[in-house]
Design a protein around this motif. Structure first.
Motif, mmCIF file in Angstrom:
data_model
loop_
_atom_site.group_PDB
_atom_site.id
_atom_site.type_symbol
_atom_site.label_atom_id
_atom_site.label_comp_id
_atom_site.label_asym_id
_atom_site.label_seq_id
_atom_site.Cartn_x
_atom_site.Cartn_y
_atom_site.Cartn_z
ATOM 1 N N UNK A 1 -8.256 1.539 12.514
ATOM 2 C CA UNK A 1 -7.286 1.601 11.374
ATOM 3 C C UNK A 1 -6.935 2.941 10.954
ATOM 4 N N UNK A 2 -5.841 3.185 10.782
ATOM 5 C CA UNK A 2 -5.073 4.419 10.553
ATOM 6 C C UNK A 2 -4.313 4.440 9.226
ATOM 7 N N UNK A 3 -5.062 5.130 8.236
ATOM 8 C CA UNK A 3 -4.273 5.358 7.072
ATOM 9 C C UNK A 3 -3.335 6.775 7.254
ATOM 10 N N UNK A 4 -2.059 6.521 7.189
ATOM 11 C CA UNK A 4 -1.312 7.865 7.309
ATOM 12 C C UNK A 4 -0.327 8.148 6.128
ATOM 13 N N UNK A 5 -0.087 9.470 5.842
ATOM 14 C CA UNK A 5 0.788 9.752 4.560
ATOM 15 C C UNK A 5 1.828 10.773 5.023
ATOM 16 N N UNK A 6 2.948 10.760 4.731
ATOM 17 C CA UNK A 6 3.818 11.814 5.096
ATOM 18 C C UNK A 6 3.599 12.930 4.086
ATOM 19 N N UNK A 7 3.644 14.101 4.745
ATOM 20 C CA UNK A 7 3.371 15.389 4.078
ATOM 21 C C UNK A 7 4.504 16.019 3.947
ATOM 22 N N UNK A 8 5.818 15.611 4.243
ATOM 23 C CA UNK A 8 6.944 16.324 4.375
ATOM 24 C C UNK A 8 7.377 17.238 2.971
ATOM 25 N N UNK B 1 0.803 -1.061 -0.149
ATOM 26 C CA UNK B 1 0.069 -0.032 -0.071
ATOM 27 C C UNK B 1 1.011 1.254 0.092
ATOM 28 N N UNK B 2 0.407 2.201 -0.675
ATOM 29 C CA UNK B 2 1.274 3.442 -0.922
ATOM 30 C C UNK B 2 1.212 4.235 0.591
ATOM 31 N N UNK B 3 0.120 4.285 1.165
ATOM 32 C CA UNK B 3 -0.176 4.969 2.563
ATOM 33 C C UNK B 3 0.259 3.753 3.766
ATOM 34 N N UNK B 4 0.908 4.469 4.549
ATOM 35 C CA UNK B 4 1.109 3.621 5.784
ATOM 36 C C UNK B 4 -0.198 3.354 6.383
ATOM 37 N N UNK B 5 -0.370 1.751 6.850
ATOM 38 C CA UNK B 5 -1.453 1.424 7.669
ATOM 39 C C UNK B 5 -1.171 0.764 8.835
ATOM 40 N N UNK B 6 -2.002 1.369 9.970
ATOM 41 C CA UNK B 6 -1.517 0.969 11.217
ATOM 42 C C UNK B 6 -2.895 0.762 11.936
ATOM 43 N N UNK B 7 -3.068 -0.462 12.730
ATOM 44 C CA UNK B 7 -4.195 -0.871 13.341
ATOM 45 C C UNK B 7 -3.959 -0.982 14.791
ATOM 46 N N UNK B 8 -5.203 -0.420 15.695
ATOM 47 C CA UNK B 8 -4.643 -0.730 17.122
ATOM 48 C C UNK B 8 -6.066 -0.805 17.619
ATOM 49 N N UNK B 9 -6.024 -1.604 18.895
ATOM 50 C CA UNK B 9 -7.036 -2.032 19.430
ATOM 51 C C UNK B 9 -7.976 -0.871 20.194
ATOM 52 N N UNK B 10 -8.909 -0.739 20.994
ATOM 53 C CA UNK B 10 -9.394 0.152 21.826
ATOM 54 C C UNK B 10 -8.716 0.477 22.863
ATOM 55 N N UNK C 1 4.973 0.369 4.609
ATOM 56 C CA UNK C 1 5.127 1.874 4.499
ATOM 57 C C UNK C 1 5.229 2.401 5.735
ATOM 58 N N UNK C 2 4.432 2.226 6.742
ATOM 59 C CA UNK C 2 4.684 2.772 8.167
ATOM 60 C C UNK C 2 5.835 2.657 8.517
ATOM 61 N N UNK C 3 6.551 1.374 8.352
ATOM 62 C CA UNK C 3 8.079 1.004 8.781
ATOM 63 C C UNK C 3 9.005 2.053 8.184
ATOM 64 N N UNK C 4 8.698 2.437 6.829
ATOM 65 C CA UNK C 4 9.774 3.421 6.086
ATOM 66 C C UNK C 4 9.554 4.767 6.589
ATOM 67 N N UNK C 5 8.166 5.006 7.083
ATOM 68 C CA UNK C 5 8.005 6.274 7.568
ATOM 69 C C UNK C 5 8.397 6.673 8.800
ATOM 70 N N UNK C 6 8.086 5.777 9.697
ATOM 71 C CA UNK C 6 8.524 5.990 10.862
ATOM 72 C C UNK C 6 9.907 5.512 11.477
ATOM 73 N N UNK C 7 10.536 4.785 10.615
ATOM 74 C CA UNK C 7 11.849 4.231 11.029
ATOM 75 C C UNK C 7 11.736 3.204 11.924
ATOM 76 N N UNK C 8 10.676 2.581 12.192
ATOM 77 C CA UNK C 8 10.608 1.406 13.416
ATOM 78 C C UNK C 8 10.325 0.243 12.341
ATOM 79 N N UNK C 9 11.131 -0.891 12.652
ATOM 80 C CA UNK C 9 10.334 -2.074 12.366
ATOM 81 C C UNK C 9 9.378 -2.531 13.104
ATOM 82 N N UNK C 10 8.377 -3.300 12.430
ATOM 83 C CA UNK C 10 6.948 -3.897 12.738
ATOM 84 C C UNK C 10 7.295 -4.383 14.269
ATOM 85 N N UNK C 11 8.057 -5.237 14.324
ATOM 86 C CA UNK C 11 8.158 -5.866 15.717
ATOM 87 C C UNK C 11 8.667 -5.198 16.870
#
Length: 390
Positions: free
Chosen positions: A121-128, A23-32, A42-52
């Motif tokens: 579910x959060x769809x995130x896009x870097x606006x830099x 996906x072109x956008x970062x996709x992050x899911x979180x519980x309540x 994409x989120x990994x590249x955006x935030x520089x964190x590996x998913x683990x």
């Protein structure tokens, strides 16, 4: 049958993973509770964190304070009242990378229910890049406006340094001017965002001189090309590197101010951040140098015309002196020809331009520059209000 169902479920899961991964956008899911459950590539590249490293962590890890507290407040209010302030709306927030740097983020949150369970579910896009393009355009307009309004280098230079620093995120800027006789660069002007903090560094900068190839300004002077230093403290050819580091000024860039094919001076800027060269930013800032060089050429042309106007009969260009009410007090031979052409012009637009420019020159007390089309020729006209006459 059960085997077929399992195969189909596995295929569906594989497709879902592929979509998330590409996906072109970062996709992050979180519980309540705000705990991260999925984090795509994409989120990994955006935030520089590996998913683990983020799965199982609170999503507030990705948002700096106080933005984080505001976001948590919105979610809590939604649980209490059902009122949606962040759910199903796209908005801009400030996000935080693993290295602590922040960046503008487009965020859209949606909610999915599985029985009694809620998943966000959060769809995130870097606006830099988009924000940087906006800042570049804002800087370009600001510099153009400053150069249109100012009539001296002394007036324009601090305003340009401020415009570049404020719009492009630099903390300090300096204009170095070439002293041809001494073959040295000398500081002409300095602007900084926090004058009280940079007192010592500003004083040192103003008292420093650079020969060709010495320091960042000297290197730009020698090559005629822009240059960028990610960290001046580690730069061997940077005479005031220690003091810059003391003031937490690290990244620096500089570009030439060209005048008639030669280098008139150098503009230099400093940042708190250590960051690698940005070619797009360098091109933008080099454009500022070109604009400033053209401004200086225009001022020199005006000075030349003013000098020639002291001897109007010898001047090959029209010289006309006009009173405030529009009465012509004097005109040399080329000036007479221009006035005759203006009077014979059937189109009233040139006459209106002439009167408007006279009015502005007297009312504003500033030099006005206009192009007036007259008798199939275009005249570049400079209006200068002097002692009640133009």
């Amino acid at each position: 049958m059960s085997h077929l169902i399992i195969v189909k479920l596995e295929e569906s899961e594989a497709r879902t993973r592929a979509i998330l991964a590409h996906a072109a956008d970062g996709i992050i899911t979180a519980n309540e509770t705000g705990m991260i459950e999925t984090f795509n590539a994409t989120a990994e590249r955006m935030f520089l964190y590996p998913a683990r490293e983020v799965i199982g962590q609170d999503i507030g890890l990705l948002i700096p304070k106080p933005e984080n507290e505001k976001h948590q407040g919105y979610i809590s209010a939604y649980f209490r009242t059902g009122q949606k302030k962040t759910i199903d709306f796209r908005r801009e927030v400030t996000a935080q990378r693993r290295d602590g740097t922040t960046f503008p983020l487009s965020l859209a949150v949606s909610e999915v229910r599985f029985g009694t369970r809620r998943l966000f579910t959060a769809l995130v896009r870097d606006l830099t890049k988009e924000k940087m393009a906006e800042r570049h355009l804002t800087t370009q307009y600001a510099v153009a406006r400053i150069l249109a309004e100012c009539t001296t280098i002394q007036e324009a230079s601090p305003k340009i340094l401020q415009a570049v620093c404020s719009n492009l995120g630099w903390q300090m800027g300096a204009l170095w001017q070439v002293d041809k006789q001494a073959s040295l660069l000398r500081c002409f002007e300095v602007w900084c965002s926090e004058p009280q903090q940079f007192t010592e560094f500003v004083t040192t900068t103003k008292n420093t001189e650079f020969s060709k190839d010495r320091g960042l300004p000297g290197r730009v002077w020698a090559t005629g090309q822009p240059a960028w230093t990610p960290d001046v403290v580690k730069e061997s050819n940077f005479p005031i590197a220690r003091m810059a580091g003391k003031e937490n000024l690290y990244a620096a860039c500089a570009f030439p101010v060209q005048l008639g094919g030669a280098t008139y001076g150098v503009m230099e800027f400093f940042s708190y951040r250590i960051h690698e060269p940005d070619e797009t930013l360098l091109r933008q800032m080099s454009t500022v140098g070109s604009q400033f060089g053209q401004f200086i050429e225009r001022l020199q042309a005006i000075e030349e015309i003013a000098s020639q106007a002291k001897f109007p009969e010898e001047n090959p260009y029209p010289v006309i002196r006009v009173s405030r009410d529009g009465t012509v007090l004097y005109r040399n031979k080329p000036g007479k020809a221009f006035l005759v052409a203006l009077e014979d012009q059937k189109d009233q637009q040139p006459k209106r331009q002439w009167k408007q420019c006279l009015h502005e020159a007297f009312s504003l007390g500033k030099i006005q520059h206009r192009e007036i089309a007259c008798s199939q020729r275009i005249f570049s006209v400079t209006f200068n209000a002097i002692d009640g006459t133009g």
